[in-house]
Motif scaffolding. Sequence first.
Motif, PDB file in Angstrom:
ATOM      1  N   ASN A 127      -2.561   4.386   5.886  1.00 18.72           N
ATOM      2  CA  ASN A 127      -1.401   5.066   6.474  1.00 18.72           C
ATOM      3  C   ASN A 127      -0.815   6.045   5.459  1.00 18.72           C
ATOM      4  O   ASN A 127      -0.399   5.649   4.365  1.00 18.72           O
ATOM      5  CB  ASN A 127      -0.349   4.034   6.888  1.00 18.72           C
ATOM      6  CG  ASN A 127       0.839   4.677   7.596  1.00 18.72           C
ATOM      7  OD1 ASN A 127       0.992   5.892   7.628  1.00 18.72           O
ATOM      8  ND2 ASN A 127       1.692   3.845   8.171  1.00 18.72           N
ATOM      9  N   TYR A 128      -0.795   7.329   5.828  1.00 11.44           N
ATOM     10  CA  TYR A 128      -0.302   8.359   4.901  1.00 11.44           C
ATOM     11  C   TYR A 128       1.123   8.061   4.442  1.00 11.44           C
ATOM     12  O   TYR A 128       1.468   8.281   3.279  1.00 11.44           O
ATOM     13  CB  TYR A 128      -0.355   9.737   5.562  1.00 11.44           C
ATOM     14  CG  TYR A 128       0.256  10.818   4.707  1.00 11.44           C
ATOM     15  CD1 TYR A 128      -0.489  11.465   3.727  1.00 11.44           C
ATOM     16  CD2 TYR A 128       1.601  11.182   4.843  1.00 11.44           C
ATOM     17  CE1 TYR A 128       0.071  12.441   2.908  1.00 11.44           C
ATOM     18  CE2 TYR A 128       2.168  12.152   4.037  1.00 11.44           C
ATOM     19  CZ  TYR A 128       1.401  12.772   3.074  1.00 11.44           C
ATOM     20  OH  TYR A 128       1.972  13.729   2.268  1.00 11.44           O
ATOM     21  N   HIS A 129       1.952   7.578   5.341  1.00 12.83           N
ATOM     22  CA  HIS A 129       3.376   7.401   5.055  1.00 12.83           C
ATOM     23  C   HIS A 129       3.699   6.038   4.428  1.00 12.83           C
ATOM     24  O   HIS A 129       4.872   5.731   4.205  1.00 12.83           O
ATOM     25  CB  HIS A 129       4.203   7.596   6.327  1.00 12.83           C
ATOM     26  CG  HIS A 129       4.159   9.013   6.837  1.00 12.83           C
ATOM     27  ND1 HIS A 129       4.789  10.063   6.201  1.00 12.83           N
ATOM     28  CD2 HIS A 129       3.534   9.554   7.917  1.00 12.83           C
ATOM     29  CE1 HIS A 129       4.576  11.189   6.858  1.00 12.83           C
ATOM     30  NE2 HIS A 129       3.817  10.905   7.913  1.00 12.83           N
ATOM     31  N   SER A 130       2.700   5.234   4.156  1.00 15.16           N
ATOM     32  CA  SER A 130       2.973   3.958   3.506  1.00 15.16           C
ATOM     33  C   SER A 130       3.377   4.189   2.055  1.00 15.16           C
ATOM     34  O   SER A 130       3.079   5.224   1.465  1.00 15.16           O
ATOM     35  CB  SER A 130       1.734   3.055   3.563  1.00 15.16           C
ATOM     36  OG  SER A 130       0.650   3.638   2.864  1.00 15.16           O
ATOM     37  N   THR A 131       4.063   3.214   1.472  1.00 15.28           N
ATOM     38  CA  THR A 131       4.491   3.343   0.077  1.00 15.28           C
ATOM     39  C   THR A 131       3.281   3.185  -0.845  1.00 15.28           C
ATOM     40  O   THR A 131       2.211   2.725  -0.432  1.00 15.28           O
ATOM     41  CB  THR A 131       5.532   2.271  -0.268  1.00 15.28           C
ATOM     42  OG1 THR A 131       4.895   0.978  -0.198  1.00 15.28           O
ATOM     43  CG2 THR A 131       6.714   2.315   0.688  1.00 15.28           C
ATOM     44  N   GLU A 132       3.472   3.548  -2.103  1.00 20.32           N
ATOM     45  CA  GLU A 132       2.385   3.404  -3.068  1.00 20.32           C
ATOM     46  C   GLU A 132       1.952   1.938  -3.181  1.00 20.32           C
ATOM     47  O   GLU A 132       0.750   1.636  -3.216  1.00 20.32           O
ATOM     48  CB  GLU A 132       2.816   3.935  -4.437  1.00 20.32           C
ATOM     49  CG  GLU A 132       1.706   3.872  -5.482  1.00 20.32           C
ATOM     50  CD  GLU A 132       2.128   4.476  -6.810  1.00 20.32           C
ATOM     51  OE1 GLU A 132       1.274   5.077  -7.473  1.00 20.32           O
ATOM     52  OE2 GLU A 132       3.317   4.329  -7.183  1.00 20.32           O
ATOM     53  N   GLU A 133       2.909   1.027  -3.221  1.00 19.51           N
ATOM     54  CA  GLU A 133       2.591  -0.393  -3.328  1.00 19.51           C
ATOM     55  C   GLU A 133       1.817  -0.869  -2.099  1.00 19.51           C
ATOM     56  O   GLU A 133       0.867  -1.669  -2.225  1.00 19.51           O
ATOM     57  CB  GLU A 133       3.871  -1.216  -3.489  1.00 19.51           C
ATOM     58  CG  GLU A 133       3.649  -2.720  -3.599  1.00 19.51           C
ATOM     59  CD  GLU A 133       2.757  -3.113  -4.774  1.00 19.51           C
ATOM     60  OE1 GLU A 133       2.101  -4.168  -4.683  1.00 19.51           O
ATOM     61  OE2 GLU A 133       2.702  -2.367  -5.787  1.00 19.51           O
ATOM     62  N   GLU A 134       2.195  -0.381  -0.927  1.00 18.40           N
ATOM     63  CA  GLU A 134       1.476  -0.751   0.293  1.00 18.40           C
ATOM     64  C   GLU A 134       0.038  -0.245   0.256  1.00 18.40           C
ATOM     65  O   GLU A 134      -0.884  -0.929   0.717  1.00 18.40           O
ATOM     66  CB  GLU A 134       2.204  -0.208   1.520  1.00 18.40           C
ATOM     67  CG  GLU A 134       3.505  -0.936   1.824  1.00 18.40           C
ATOM     68  CD  GLU A 134       4.328  -0.252   2.901  1.00 18.40           C
ATOM     69  OE1 GLU A 134       5.172  -0.941   3.512  1.00 18.40           O
ATOM     70  OE2 GLU A 134       4.139   0.981   3.119  1.00 18.40           O
TER      71      GLU A 134
ATOM     72  N   ALA B  39      -3.803   4.930  -6.444  1.00 15.22           N
ATOM     73  CA  ALA B  39      -3.512   3.604  -5.883  1.00 15.22           C
ATOM     74  C   ALA B  39      -4.707   2.684  -6.095  1.00 15.22           C
ATOM     75  O   ALA B  39      -4.554   1.490  -6.412  1.00 15.22           O
ATOM     76  CB  ALA B  39      -3.189   3.727  -4.396  1.00 15.22           C
ATOM     77  N   GLY B  40      -5.906   3.242  -5.947  1.00 15.18           N
ATOM     78  CA  GLY B  40      -7.108   2.456  -6.147  1.00 15.18           C
ATOM     79  C   GLY B  40      -7.242   1.946  -7.575  1.00 15.18           C
ATOM     80  O   GLY B  40      -7.616   0.780  -7.792  1.00 15.18           O
ATOM     81  N   LEU B  41      -6.919   2.775  -8.547  1.00 18.63           N
ATOM     82  CA  LEU B  41      -7.012   2.359  -9.946  1.00 18.63           C
ATOM     83  C   LEU B  41      -6.067   1.193 -10.233  1.00 18.63           C
ATOM     84  O   LEU B  41      -6.412   0.262 -10.975  1.00 18.63           O
ATOM     85  CB  LEU B  41      -6.696   3.538 -10.870  1.00 18.63           C
ATOM     86  CG  LEU B  41      -7.732   4.673 -10.893  1.00 18.63           C
ATOM     87  CD1 LEU B  41      -7.301   5.770 -11.851  1.00 18.63           C
ATOM     88  CD2 LEU B  41      -9.106   4.149 -11.275  1.00 18.63           C
ATOM     89  N   GLN B  42      -4.869   1.251  -9.638  1.00 21.37           N
ATOM     90  CA  GLN B  42      -3.938   0.134  -9.803  1.00 21.37           C
ATOM     91  C   GLN B  42      -4.506  -1.143  -9.187  1.00 21.37           C
ATOM     92  O   GLN B  42      -4.411  -2.232  -9.772  1.00 21.37           O
ATOM     93  CB  GLN B  42      -2.601   0.469  -9.149  1.00 21.37           C
ATOM     94  CG  GLN B  42      -1.828   1.581  -9.825  1.00 21.37           C
ATOM     95  CD  GLN B  42      -0.480   1.799  -9.155  1.00 21.37           C
ATOM     96  OE1 GLN B  42       0.356   0.905  -9.112  1.00 21.37           O
ATOM     97  NE2 GLN B  42      -0.267   2.995  -8.627  1.00 21.37           N
TER      98      GLN B  42
END
Length: 336
Positions: A222-229, A257-260
Amino acid sequence: MKKITIKDIAIEARVSISTVSFVLNDKGEKMGISAAVIKKVQDIVEKLNYRPNMTATSLRTGKTRSIGLIIENISNQFFSVLAKGIEEEAGKLGYRVFYCSTDNDDDRAAELIQSLLQANVDGFIITPTENLEKSIGQLLKMKIPVVLIDRYFPDQEVSHVVMNNYEGAYIATELLIEKGRRNIAVINNNSGMIQMQSRENGYIDAMKKAGLYNGDLVLHINYHSTEEEKVEEVIRFFENNKSIDGVLFLANYMGLAGLQAFHRMGIKMPEDLSIISYDDHYSFRLHSPAITVVEQPINTIAVKAVDLLMKQITNENDAVVEKVLQKGKLVIRESV
């Protein structure tokens, strides 16, 4: 400090005020003014650091020498560098740039177009949102100069400058295959925009050609999801698909986000997983291992977008729709 006027320039250049005016408005040659006099006036303008009264100029010419730049997200490194390049290129031509972000929100994008129209900008450079085609169409009907960047609408006749997204993703996927990866995932967003579809299609065709395509290894975030999501969604996806040995992220914010996610999961690169991301980011260069990327020709896109817009602004009655496809570059680092 005394404000410099065109009268001051005329006195120092020993020419008439009208001559200075013609030179300042790029009508010197048309009015038969010699090249030597034009250069003399231009040199004095620079020497005296003359700045025209934009309000007066607008009232006289109907032009504000300003551009409306509407992009997706100024905090994203790709768009911030792109905006800076457009601002610098426009500045060389004496144009100011008013820029703002849509956050990929259709209503906000439409509102920004109306606001900039009220500011009487001379033209637009726009990264359109998914449903902005109608608003773009209105600009075209009004004969407002407009150039789209990064993405476009296939059925709309409007000038645009984009990267060959299909080719970039295809080549990136081929590299992962050449490195011996067989269960290669792709992480996309759910925006449905043409550039994201093209990237995913490049991945799919490369995988199908190698006989490796598996629809279960395609994730739409989802484009509008938060970074944590986004991080949590990547973790769930990889926990449910433990065979994945390669992944292509179709935008840098998804790659980050993937690296995290991989850090939390203890995944080692490239031993456990090979990674490639679209759009470079300073974090990708600093990361250990450094992340391989599909790099867009940002400066080339910026320069060409301004060039196409200037053609429309200066040739109002003879504007030609130009569709420019730029070639990207695969920057191979340590993550594959």
